[in-house]
Scaffold this active site. Sequence first.
Site, PDB file in Angstrom:
ATOM      1  N   ASP A 106      26.349 -49.537  58.083  1.00  0.00           N
ATOM      2  CA  ASP A 106      27.035 -48.879  56.983  1.00  0.00           C
ATOM      3  C   ASP A 106      27.427 -47.501  57.511  1.00  0.00           C
ATOM      4  OD1 ASP A 106      27.738 -48.250  54.153  1.00  0.00           O
ATOM      5  OD2 ASP A 106      26.147 -46.790  54.441  1.00  0.00           O
ATOM      6  N   LYS A 107      28.711 -47.167  57.430  1.00  0.00           N
ATOM      7  CA  LYS A 107      29.172 -45.920  58.044  1.00  0.00           C
ATOM      8  C   LYS A 107      28.782 -44.693  57.226  1.00  0.00           C
ATOM      9  CE  LYS A 107      33.425 -44.589  57.489  1.00  0.00           C
ATOM     10  NZ  LYS A 107      33.254 -43.259  56.860  1.00  0.00           N
ATOM     11  N   THR A 108      29.232 -44.661  55.978  1.00  0.00           N
ATOM     12  CA  THR A 108      29.090 -43.452  55.166  1.00  0.00           C
ATOM     13  C   THR A 108      27.628 -43.162  54.854  1.00  0.00           C
ATOM     14  OG1 THR A 108      31.242 -43.895  54.178  1.00  0.00           O
ATOM     15  CG2 THR A 108      29.830 -42.303  53.055  1.00  0.00           C
TER      16      THR A 108
END
Length: 247
Positions: A106-108
């Site tokens: 998951d980036k954010t």
Amino acid sequence: IRRLVADAQASRSRAQALADRAAAVLFFVALGAGIITFASWLIADDADQAIESSVSVLVIACPHALGLAIPLVISLSTAMSARSGILVKDRLALERMRTVDAVLFDKTGTLTQGRPAVHEVASIRGDDDAVLLLAAAVEGESEHPLARAIVAAGRDRGEVPEASGFRSIAGRGVEAEVDGRRVAVGGPAMLDERGLEIPGSIAGSVEKWRDRGATVLTVIDGAEVVGATALEDVVRPESRAAIDALH
């Protein structure tokens, strides 16, 4: 948490059951090998060697190590994972980890700080600071995270002009009056609504920003697009080291 713990315990039971079944099969294999060895040496008329060899085969091939090693390895590996903040829900997943060649993040808020920042600015007149300060003036009363990033970047570039008549346009952007001019900041929906296009002088930069996933907001002065900003989430300093460690 109770459900995850229960799942982990059930997974451990399955792994132990699998080890017990394998150990049972290996027991009969070892016993058969011992009997064959004993019989072979008896046929060769060497009773002492028959006893010694059959005992050696049974000691070497005995599957008790399998029954002890698997639960021990599972317990140690899951304990080490827990100390690293990793909860192993399925113990058999540890076995399958050896085939993993890709990891999805998951980036954010994981690889990034979850806080957008202005990375680049483009102006049709070549004055990037002026465009950013104009955008910061319009966004001054907005509470949106992107607006906060633009205002912060604008204050780093100089004195942000005063704005009045602030108005938020849902799903489009914001607009306000700056130095007697109506200025708007928004995304593609605002451009479509007003029948405007990105000027050719900055179109290449905007396309490059969009290709890499940046959020692009255009600055409209009256009925003219005067510039654009690229906002991106800030990458955590430790992300590169973590990914390098995984490699």
